[in-house]
Enzyme design. Structure first.
Site, short mmCIF file in Angstrom:
data_model
loop_
_atom_site.label_atom_id
_atom_site.label_comp_id
_atom_site.label_asym_id
_atom_site.label_seq_id
_atom_site.Cartn_x
_atom_site.Cartn_y
_atom_site.Cartn_z
N ASP A 148 0.84 -1.20 0.00
CA ASP A 148 0.00 0.00 0.00
C ASP A 148 0.88 1.25 0.00
O ASP A 148 2.03 1.22 0.43
CB ASP A 148 -0.90 -0.01 1.25
CG ASP A 148 -2.00 1.03 1.17
OD1 ASP A 148 -2.27 1.56 0.08
OD2 ASP A 148 -2.61 1.31 2.22
N GLN B 36 -0.29 11.92 -5.03
CA GLN B 36 -0.31 12.14 -3.58
C GLN B 36 1.04 11.83 -2.94
O GLN B 36 1.12 11.59 -1.73
CB GLN B 36 -1.41 11.29 -2.94
CG GLN B 36 -2.81 11.66 -3.41
CD GLN B 36 -3.90 10.92 -2.65
OE1 GLN B 36 -4.13 11.14 -1.47
NE2 GLN B 36 -4.57 10.02 -3.36
#
Length: 725
Positions: A218, A249
């Site tokens: 992740d 991001q």
């Protein structure tokens, strides 16, 4: 209806992909955690993968724990068999079992950051390196970066070219020796040593490749080179690797995160499938459109077309206040209005900002109005270490009998006055019924006769005399100064600014000190030091009471970095100005400027219903109020999704013309390699490379500045570079 039925087509495709590497580009609010959980369940229930053959890696213990929690209702007892871990925990568990292959005892100690700093101080003493000339934190950062790039002390020494790198090399080597002598590893070692273990021991690597047939990672955009290498080694045999992330991001380059890891995933795994999660479940379409226009100019990105079934939503409100004080007041006025008109709770609002120092005015305004607030991930302004240090100096100047404040400053900045000396001093003061300050004067001179004698070594006496001389110099030079000037004098005499450099958050702490100087500079004329101290003490006490308040209904104050992963119905982003967002240290550097865009992108996509982008037309500096320029990012937002009310302070600084006019006035120079140049922020440097951007429009120059500043890639048109004849 099964859990898979609740997934949209792209999510379902990501969950059911099987047989090759997979990159899931997950836009903000696209349900990536649901996809990861569903994919693990799918592998176990539909593909008959044993749960103990699955390893899911993330960055925080909270995220790893959440995976387990959400898997339990789906898998039952099998959820406990899935390896859900942080990178560091995974590596620690591997080394505990197999570090003997590298000559490392499996009972090694893991040193945290404070431990590492203690060892590093000793290493610098052994190498005769002055920490005032080479701040410990900057050395630690350099060593951490080297380890994240898998550079051993020997590798680092071979590649050292500058004087600074050679100094770091010697310290790194000694630091490594001291760690090994203590049978200790620091956090960066956990990653580097595990990669070295795999590369030097094929049998050990094979064991873990067979143990973890499926690897899920992740937040892949936040991995550094060592973490990338670790995942690549584990996945090399079976190629069952799934990475999830969003390059847009990626905002942690200062932690050595390497954006190219996710951008180059398809190159590293030629048969990789790429699935974009573009449906957003969080925000209105206007907010998503704004985010896409902010990120669009970036070169280093993967394109996503964010969309939602949510409503179009309110336009993006671009607001302007006269000053930064009015900015805080106006934002809270708007919050008050929205709570009354639209029935929002205070917990529905988040005020976000680029740097921690911006929180002060919002904290003070909330306290003044009695509005409860929560400061996320930070210490309230007047409770921050550097603020308490400098205020303690002022308190002892005002009242030398303030033993508590004296204890705080007696060894700040460090003067080698240890705990034993302070304890002896306190005991001496107590038995003689005098203050610690009077005790110091008595111990270091024969002018005051002690009722009860206390034994101090000649070294202790000399250290106390040095402190007393420094303090009396501060008092003498500050007798006729304003509070702000006294603070400046304290910083100068004690070299507190150099002390700040010896910190992993030196820039943030310096911003806080600058903010305190600003507060003092604008203290009412004629007000005394006592008035100043009383004022901030009362604020601090209100602050403490606000913390004790047992209420969850609070306005959230948070930096944009800390906001990642969170969401709020209404978001205010304050200080959307040049020098704040983009930050002054980033606005001339191509890559850093792209990261500033990503930081704003993250902030924008935290909003669910309404978004306000706010700025102050005038912002105070120590020298007075100065006009600001609207952030260049505002000009990227289309008019059809924004509300830009014209007003007294809007027109002269409007985002549509101010920045472009400012550029137009500047002469455009062309640079060539070997030009000696000067930059207003970075100082003198040498041009080492000249090229053009991807559109072949702007000249990009790469400049080698000082060893401390390093190499910067600058857009010549914006950089204010001047050629030195």
């Amino acid at each position: 209806m099964t859990a898979l039925d609740a997934l949209n087509p792209q999510q379902l495709q990501a969950v059911q992909h099987f047989g090759s590497p997979l990159l899931i580009v997950a836009g903000p609010g696209s349900g990536k955690t649901r996809v990861i959980i569903s994919r693990i369940a799918y592998l176990i229930e539909q593909q008959q993968v044993s749960p103990n053959k699955i390893c899911a890696v993330t960055f925080t213990n909270r995220a790893a724990k959440e995976m387990k929690t959400r898997l339990t209702p789906i898998l039952g007892p099998d959820a406990a068999l899935v390896k859900a871990s942080t990178f560091h925990s995974l590596c620690a568990s591997i080394l505990r079992k197999d570090s003997s292959h590298m000559g490392i005892a499996n009972n090694f100690v893991i040193y945290d950051e404070d431990d590492s700093i203690s060892v590093l101080k000793l290493a610098m003493e052994d190498e005769n390196i002055d920490p005032k000339q080479f701040p410990i934190r900057s050395i630690l950062t350099a060593i951490s970066k080297a380890k994240s790039l898998l550079q051993t002390p020997e590798n680092y020494e071979e590649n050292s070219s500058s004087f600074y790198e050679k100094v770091v090399s010697g310290i790194y080597s000694r630091y490594d020796q001291l760690l090994r002598h203590s049978e200790a590893l620091d956090f960066d070692d956990l990653l580097m040593k595990t990669v070295q273990l795999f590369e030097g021991n094929p049998n050990v690597l094979s064991k873990y490749q067979n143990a973890y047939l499926h690897l899920l990672v992740d937040e892949f955009q936040d991995t550094n080179f060592a973490q990338y290498a670790l995942t690549r080694h584990i996945a090399a045999k079976n190629l069952n690797i799934t990475v999830v992330g969003d390059p847009n991001q990626s905002i942690y380059s200062w932690r050595n995160a390497d954006l190219t890891n996710i951008l180059n995933f398809q190159k590293d795994y030629s048969n990789a499938a790429v699935i974009n999660l573009e449906q957003n479940y969080r925000s209105s379409q206007n907010i998503l459109t704004a985010a896409q226009h902010i990120i669009a100019p970036n070169i280093e990105k993967l394109d996503l077309s964010l969309w939602t079934d949510n409503t179009q939503g309110a336009p993006i409100a671009i607001r302007q206040s006269a000053t930064e004080g009015r900015e805080a007041s106006d934002i809270l006025d708007e919050i008050n209005k929205l709570t009354k008109e639209q029935k929002y709770s205070l917990s529905d609002f988040a005020i976000m900002y680029r740097v921690n120092a911006q929180s002060r005015l919002f904290e003070e305004e909330c306290l003044k109005r009695g509005i409860p607030y929560t400061l996320i991930g930070g210490i309230r302004f007047y409770q921050r270490r550097e603020i308490k240090d400098l205020v303690a100096y002022l308190r002892v100047i005002h009242n030398p009998h303030d033993d508590f404040s004296l204890k705080r400053i007696i060894n700040i900045p460090p003067r080698k006055i240890g705990k034993k000396t302070v304890d002896d001093l306190a005991a001496c003061a107590q038995v003689n019924a005098i203050s610690m300050f009077e005790a110091i004067k008595a111990i270091t001179s024969k002018e005051i006769e002690l009722v009860v004698k206390h034994s101090f070594s000649s070294r202790q006496i000399e250290l106390l005399r040095t402190f007393l001389d420094t303090f009396m110099r501060i008092v003498g030079e500050g007798a006729d100064l304003t509070v702000a000037q006294q603070l400046e004098n304290i910083i100068r005499v004690t070299e507190y600014d150099k002390h700040l450099e010896d910190n992993d958050k030196s820039e943030e702490r310096q911003s806080n000190v600058d903010e305190l100087l600003l507060v003092a500079a604008h203290h009412p004329s004629g007000a005394t030091l006592r008035d100043f101290l009383d004022g901030i003490t009362l604020l601090s006490e209100q602050d403490r009471l606000s913390v004790d308040k047992d209420s969850q209904d609070t306005v959230t104050l948070i930096t944009l970095h800390q906001a990642k992963g969170l969401e709020y119905p209404v978001v205010f982003i304050a200080g959307v100005e040049e020098k704040l967002l983009p930050h002054i240290r980033s606005m001339d550097d191509v890559r850093q400027l792209e990261e500033e865009r990503r930081i704003l992108y993250v902030g924008i996509t935290r909003a669910q219903h309404s978004l306000y982008l706010w700025r102050a037309a005038l912002r105070r500096t120590y020298h007075g109020q100065e006009p600001t320029l609207a952030s260049r990012f505002l000009s990227d937002l289309p008019d059809n999704i924004t509300l830009r009310p014209l007003g007294l302070f809007d027109s002269p600084y409007s985002p549509s013309n101010t920045f472009s006019q400012d550029i137009a006035k500047a002469p455009i120079q062309k640079f060539t390699p070997s030009d000696r140049v000067n930059h207003p922020t970075f100082g003198n440097g040498i041009v080492v490379r000249c090229e053009h951007d991807s559109n072949n429009e702007e000249q990009v120059v790469t400049v080698q500045f000082s060893e401390e500043i390093g190499v910067k890639s600058l857009i010549a048109k914006y950089a204010s570079l001047e050629i030195i004849p």
